[in-house]
Enzyme design. Sequence first.
Site, PDB file in Angstrom:
ATOM      1  CG  HIS A  94      -1.782  -4.365  -2.534  1.00 28.89           C
ATOM      2  ND1 HIS A  94      -2.004  -3.248  -1.754  1.00 28.89           N
ATOM      3  CD2 HIS A  94      -1.723  -3.920  -3.811  1.00 28.89           C
ATOM      4  CE1 HIS A  94      -2.052  -2.183  -2.531  1.00 28.89           C
ATOM      5  NE2 HIS A  94      -1.885  -2.565  -3.788  1.00 28.89           N
ATOM      6  CB  CYS A 120      -0.924  -0.005   1.221  1.00 22.32           C
ATOM      7  SG  CYS A 120      -2.414  -0.996   0.961  1.00 22.32           S
ATOM      8  CG  HIS A 170       0.949  -9.345  -5.733  1.00 23.59           C
ATOM      9  ND1 HIS A 170       0.070  -9.662  -4.728  1.00 23.59           N
ATOM     10  CD2 HIS A 170       1.897 -10.323  -5.724  1.00 23.59           C
ATOM     11  CE1 HIS A 170       0.464 -10.776  -4.120  1.00 23.59           C
ATOM     12  NE2 HIS A 170       1.564 -11.206  -4.710  1.00 23.59           N
ATOM     13  CD  GLN A 204       4.894 -14.135  -6.968  1.00 29.48           C
ATOM     14  OE1 GLN A 204       6.086 -14.344  -6.734  1.00 29.48           O
ATOM     15  NE2 GLN A 204       3.927 -14.849  -6.437  1.00 29.48           N
ATOM     16  CG  HIS A 233      -5.066  -3.768   0.838  1.00 28.69           C
ATOM     17  ND1 HIS A 233      -3.763  -4.200   0.931  1.00 28.69           N
ATOM     18  CD2 HIS A 233      -5.815  -4.660   1.535  1.00 28.69           C
ATOM     19  CE1 HIS A 233      -3.722  -5.290   1.681  1.00 28.69           C
ATOM     20  NE2 HIS A 233      -4.951  -5.598   2.057  1.00 28.69           N
TER      21      HIS A 233
HETATM   22 ZN    ZN Z   1      -2.129  -3.168   0.300  1.00 28.03          ZN
END
Ligand code: ZN
Length: 324
Positions: free
Chosen positions: A142, A36, A144, A146, A91
């Site tokens: 959160h 964040c 994401h 990779q 988030h």
């Molecule tokens: Zn976050």
Amino acid sequence: MSELRYNPVLREWIITATHRQERPLLPKKPGSCPFCVGAEEVPEPYEMVVLPNRFPSLHINPPAPEIESDEFYRVEEAKGICEVVLYSPEHNSTLSQQSIPHIAKLVSLLTERYKELGSKDYVKYVLFFENKGEIIGVTMHHPHGQIYAFPFIPPIIERELTSSREFFEKNKKCLHCEIIRKERSFKKRIVYENEIFVSFIPFYARWPYEVHIYPKQHLLSFLDFQDKEREKLAEVLKIVLVKYDNLFSFSFPYMMIIHQKPTDNNDYSYYHFHIEFYPPHRSKDKIKYLAGCESGAGTFINDTLAEEKAEELKNTPPFSPEDL
Ligand code: ZN
Ligand code: ZN
Ligand code: FE
């Protein structure tokens, strides 16, 4: 500690990464998320950003292996690069909630990383993937993905390359172009298509809701994409992801993997870019586990028919309730 150990029986590398045991698990306190805005790693506001993975499996400067290599048991340094791609500063959002232009920007960002990491002489393969959902073992909520820049071509890709090459040599055409042709003429396993991309649950799906996305043109990697391809890929991704979320009315867990040409400078003109999704759900409240037959023999048992699951996904609305 981190190193590569070669398995001469299965002919594959194993990465040891004992330091990863210390990874934080699902930080829940507000302000404790390292992704964040305001956290140590991302002090400034961002729209999307790439960060080095704090608990990498592969290292730019790898430590010396714990154990010595010999002729029979090969050991190598775990050299490579692991990065994290934050899709959004929010988030509690997901990739499926991003706008199509935002996803297209993400595709551009991934293209940059593919080019940059792939240009390093020790990087043979750049893998982009996302693990989504606690059920997959995600340690960070959160949103994401990779990136792993490998010093070798991983075995699943290697197997795909071998069959693609052999098919090409024998038939003078691309194996994947042929799969696309078969799926488009059969129609029943198609989930969604636009003028550039097609998504379907392949004939040979291992997972009930295993969607693959292919460019209809014979493109090998992100580097073959223009703006139009990036936009249209973003569109098909958005539609598949929103369908997934709408299927059982919860945020759908999945593994998403991008398969494209290796970056070791060999000729892979017989290969074909695609994205594969492996969602663990086989129904609203049932999970498919990789058990004895799958893990021990490599043979998947799919309790469903791709034709029926594709029909289900095709009939699931591709928009969020708030879009109505
Ligand atoms: Zn976050
Ligand atoms: Zn092709
Ligand atoms: Fe593949």
